[in-house]
Design an enzyme around this catalytic site. Structure first.
Site, short mmCIF file in Angstrom:
data_model
loop_
_atom_site.label_atom_id
_atom_site.label_comp_id
_atom_site.label_asym_id
_atom_site.label_seq_id
_atom_site.Cartn_x
_atom_site.Cartn_y
_atom_site.Cartn_z
N LYS A 102 0.88 -1.18 0.00
CA LYS A 102 0.00 0.00 0.00
C LYS A 102 0.91 1.22 0.00
O LYS A 102 2.05 1.17 0.44
CB LYS A 102 -0.85 0.00 1.26
CG LYS A 102 -2.01 0.94 1.23
CD LYS A 102 -3.10 0.42 0.30
CE LYS A 102 -4.46 0.75 0.75
NZ LYS A 102 -5.46 -0.23 0.38
N GLY A 219 -19.57 7.29 4.37
CA GLY A 219 -18.70 7.35 3.19
C GLY A 219 -19.56 7.19 1.95
O GLY A 219 -20.32 6.22 1.83
N GLY A 221 -18.24 7.79 -1.34
CA GLY A 221 -17.33 7.90 -2.48
C GLY A 221 -17.59 6.74 -3.43
O GLY A 221 -18.71 6.20 -3.49
N ASN A 222 -16.58 6.36 -4.17
CA ASN A 222 -16.74 5.30 -5.17
C ASN A 222 -17.27 4.00 -4.56
O ASN A 222 -18.23 3.40 -5.05
CB ASN A 222 -15.40 5.08 -5.89
CG ASN A 222 -15.51 4.04 -6.98
OD1 ASN A 222 -16.40 4.09 -7.81
ND2 ASN A 222 -14.62 3.06 -6.95
N GLY A 224 -18.67 3.50 -1.47
CA GLY A 224 -19.96 3.69 -0.81
C GLY A 224 -21.10 3.73 -1.81
O GLY A 224 -22.11 3.03 -1.68
N TYR A 225 -20.92 4.54 -2.84
CA TYR A 225 -22.00 4.69 -3.82
C TYR A 225 -22.33 3.36 -4.53
O TYR A 225 -23.49 2.98 -4.64
CB TYR A 225 -21.67 5.78 -4.87
CG TYR A 225 -22.67 5.73 -5.99
CD1 TYR A 225 -23.99 6.12 -5.77
CD2 TYR A 225 -22.33 5.20 -7.24
CE1 TYR A 225 -24.95 6.02 -6.78
CE2 TYR A 225 -23.28 5.09 -8.24
CZ TYR A 225 -24.59 5.50 -8.01
OH TYR A 225 -25.53 5.37 -8.98
N1 GLU Z 1 -7.20 0.03 -2.95
C1 GLU Z 1 -7.99 -1.14 -3.09
C2 GLU Z 1 -7.93 -1.97 -1.83
O1 GLU Z 1 -7.56 -1.49 -0.78
C3 GLU Z 1 -7.65 -1.91 -4.34
C4 GLU Z 1 -6.24 -2.39 -4.43
C5 GLU Z 1 -5.89 -2.97 -5.80
O2 GLU Z 1 -6.74 -3.05 -6.66
O3 GLU Z 1 -4.72 -3.32 -5.95
O4 GLU Z 1 -8.32 -3.09 -1.80
#
Ligand code: GLU
Length: 414
Positions: A102, A219, A221-222, A224-225
């Site tokens: 991450k 939330g 956002g993407n 939540g919606y």
């Molecule tokens: N950010 C998203 C997650 O936390 C997707 C991560 C990804 O697709 O690599 O699961």
């Protein structure tokens, strides 16, 4: 404020005490393989601003590191570290051959226009360049990042590597791109769709009729919606919603499509024509059937948990419930569908996108949706059975499954 890293550690300790898992593996998974901090300058309005970017590569026993990049002023090494660990387990739970990572940028996105964001993003990509790659570490969108940011990153990566000939390889360095830039159908809705389908699987197991049930979501956002969009097809009723600007309560129910239009135009749900504004405390006190935290981590603490009155909590966000709150909720017999299970749909379609890019083929929307829906259902079923067999929570069962899968890969190394 609790340290989020301790929360992950406690979750792993609790789950691993219920099975026999290699102790050395637990020790290894306790620390990330790489913690990278990048400070880089960007010229904004003739002045240099220094930005701090992070990438934590937690583990790659199962395959290349994989995980999102978020833009938020709370981003720190500790936060990214916990989120990277969750990615390792999230990929393992869906049997995806990726490890966990991450990253993020400490930034207040509202301070910059699109041109400036593009400039900052391109500089960030230059800093990330040595550490990422289509078989090494594959970033994706996360909080406040989207397909546009992934397109800029992909383009910058191509410019730096100077290799447009092998386009399919270059495109597989990032997932969550727009369709015209090598992205995949279903990726944008994937996380929310996965959350909603997981709720349906749970309801089927429990003979619980979702039609007419009330839920609240933190939330919009993407994720939540898109969760709300699918839940509305099950006949569920959204009675309260919150975002960074305020919380709204409308006992008669909210029209999610109109609310989405309002929030697209105004960048928040504030001043929406329906619903009364309430506090975050009162929002979580609302009597309802399902609560869906879909914003950031550590939103439900002991004090909030004491007042929660619902049947099910579904973690669309990562780590929204702290460990003290979890004990209280379990004592109240409230079921929790944990983050690594509920929101793993996003990385599942990222995997499909990566496969399409690698082979330079494009799958149809229907093909992806069918494959996705089946996989989400199968994953829930296997974790649910494990929780019954081990007489444990869905969170423990999720970790038990993931740790067992990772252990299989680890054992061949020793
Ligand atoms: N950010 C998203 C997650 O936390 C997707 C991560 C990804 O697709 O690599 O699961």
């Amino acid at each position: 404020m609790k340290n989020i890293i301790n929360i992950v550690d406690n979750q792993i300790k609790k789950a691993s005490s219920k099975i026999r898992v290699n102790e050395n593996l637990i020790k290894i998974l306790n620390k990330p393989i790489n913690e990278i901090k990048m400070n880089f300058p960007v010229l904004i309005n003739d002045k240099v601003e220094i930005f701090s970017g992070y990438r934590v590569q937690h583990n790659n026993f199962m395959g290349p590191f994989k995980g999102g990049l978020r833009y938020h002023n709370h981003v720190s090494m500790d936060e990214v570290n916990a989120l990277a660990q969750w990615m390792t387990y999230k990929c393992a739970i869906q049997d995806i051959p990726f490890g966990g990572a991450k990253g993020g940028l400490s930034i207040d996105v509202n301070k910059y226009n699109d041109k400036e964001l593009q400039k900052i993003t391109r500089q960030f990509t230059k800093s990330l360049y040595p550490y990422i790659g289509s078989n090494k570490d594959i970033p994706a969108p996360d909080v406040n990042t989207n397909s546009q940011i992934m397109d800029w990153m992909t383009d910058e990566y191509n410019i730096i590597s100077g290799n447009h000939n092998s386009t399919c390889n270059m495109k597989s360095v990032f997932t969550g791109k727009s369709i015209n830039f090598g992205g995949s159908y279903v990726r944008q809705e994937a996380t929310g769709r996965g959350v909603a389908l997981t709720i349906k699987e749970w309801a089927d197991k429990k003979d619980y009729n979702l039609r007419g049930k009330n839920y609240i979501i933190q939330g919009f956002g993407n994720v939540g919606y898109h969760t709300c969009e699918v839940l509305s097809t099950f006949g569920m009723n959204l009675i309260a919603v919150g975002d960074h600007s305020c919380y709204l309560y409308a006992p008669e129910g909210l029209n999610i499509f109109n609310l989405k239009n309002h929030s697209n135009i105004n960048k928040s749900i504030k001043n929406y024509e329906f619903g009364n504004e309430i506090t975050k405390e009162d929002f979580f006190k609302l009597k309802c059937d399902i609560i869906i935290p879909s914003a950031l981590e550590l939103q439900i603490n002991k004090k909030i948990a004491e007042n929660i009155d619902c049947t099910l909590i579904v973690e669309a966000a990562n780590g929204p419930i702290d460990d003290e709150a979890e004990v209280i909720l379990e004592n109240k017999n409230i079921t929790i569908i944990p983050d690594i299970l509920a929101n793993s749909g996003g990385v599942l379609v990222s995997y499909y996108e990566w496969l399409q890019n690698k082979s330079d083929e494009y799958w149809s929307e229907k093909e992806i949706r069918d494959k996705f829906d089946d996989k989400i259902a199968d994953t829930f079923k296997k974790i649910y059975s494990l929780s019954i067999r081990n007489n444990c929570s869905l969170r423990d069962a999720s970790y038990i499954y993931s740790l067992t899968q990772i252990e299989k890969n680890y054992m061949c190394r020793i």
